[in-house]
Write an enzyme that holds these catalytic residues in place. Sequence first.
Site, PDB file in Angstrom:
ATOM      1  CG  HIS A 275       5.550 -12.125  -3.638  1.00 38.43           C
ATOM      2  ND1 HIS A 275       5.855 -11.067  -4.442  1.00 38.43           N
ATOM      3  CD2 HIS A 275       5.129 -11.604  -2.465  1.00 38.43           C
ATOM      4  CE1 HIS A 275       5.643  -9.949  -3.787  1.00 38.43           C
ATOM      5  NE2 HIS A 275       5.200 -10.248  -2.583  1.00 38.43           N
ATOM      6  CG  ASP A 348       9.650  -8.091   0.898  1.00 39.91           C
ATOM      7  OD1 ASP A 348       8.545  -7.981   1.458  1.00 39.91           O
ATOM      8  OD2 ASP A 348       9.817  -7.904  -0.319  1.00 39.91           O
TER       9      ASP A 348
END
Length: 452
Positions: A275, A348
């Site tokens: 992330h 993702d």
Amino acid sequence: MTGIAVIATMVAGCAEAGRTAPPVSGATRAGETSASADAAAPADTAAATPGSPEFPEASVPAAASATTEVAGVEGVLASMSVEEKVGQLFMPVLYGPSADTASGENQARFGVDTPAKMIARYRPGGVILFPWAGNVKSVRQVVALTNGLQKASPEIPLLIGTDQENGKVSRLAPLVTPLPGASVIGATRDLSLARRAAEVTGTELRALGVNLDFAPVADVNLNPRNPVIGPRAYGSDPKKVAPMVAAAVQGFHDAGIGATAKHFPGHGDTGVDSHTGLPVIGHSRSQWNRLDAPPFAAAIGKDVDAIMSAHVVMPKLDPSGDPATLSKPILTGLLREKLGFDGVVSTDALDMAGVRKKYGDGEVAVRAIQAGVDLLLMPPDYREAHRALLAAVASGKISKARLDQSVRRLLTLKAARGLLDRAPVADPAEAERVLRSAEHLKVARLIASRAR
């Protein structure tokens, strides 16, 4: 060696999507509540199995025949424009608690103020739900939202997805049964409980109008300092994780919803969170075969609907330096050709730092499709990604045949889950009856009692 032989050999031998996605104009995100099981019940001496009186199989609609399914998919595909096909490749976050809620977030991102208007304009293939986007308030509200979203897409029903892994990642807490996460289930060493937990979750999601779960996690938690997987994985031994993943996929299918194994080619041996950074994993091809691949092979052996890519670099699998999400050697060479997977490949979340290091948001979308992706999850600049894909198809950078490949896979997934002709309408009263039912809470307690 054929894909089937490879799978057999290996089995024998969203990263949390959207966790850090910032609102454009100040929408706040609800706290991510960890699911906790009720007080443990006394452990049984023998594991109950799906289909037993204690855990009856879920009642799901019979699947269409393969011939009918293929004919339906090809008929829909032939009727679609290029713009409609490109739309199918996207799964954005839409803001608000209902399909008709006006939001500055939607206006800023899509140029329209409500989810329904966004769907009418862009015709995306799906939508993903998050509490921080205002999508999750109550059982009846979520049912009304999913029904409203489907109503806005009358020609081709939507994939409506969420990250309901349970445990650490539980997007629909506190509405759903608080089942333990994968590490607790793995500690039971009981495959029937892995299957039953997924069936419970899938049954509850289906009652809410959600038809695709971004679960199970198929990563093997090889690094104790892993900041992003950890307890989301079933364990640290691929020989034990693989059958757990297979059982979970079967459980989701028992409930009649789609399952997604994540994060390919493996996110388990990293100390970096994708992330916020770009992890690099130094596994050799033989290490990958032994450590990372078996759970994905096991999921493929159970006809998993989708596999999510990881924003990780594995230089010994692809020396380009690109993350797996943008890597043709990994997604096409390993996943498609080596493991024989022909289902949907999802990225993702594309707003994560790990995939935005080298390229702009439009170029990322194009490169992902070229690498072998079918579903673009949460592009941070939707309109730029959409324009870039349309331009890539118009120029031949992405051929129309390649575009059709991805759309065909997405339509096939929808057909397999009974979504191609018309979307099911969720019933709020039934959802309130099913969610957190006594039977489902009993499963949560049983899992907690058997973990060791």
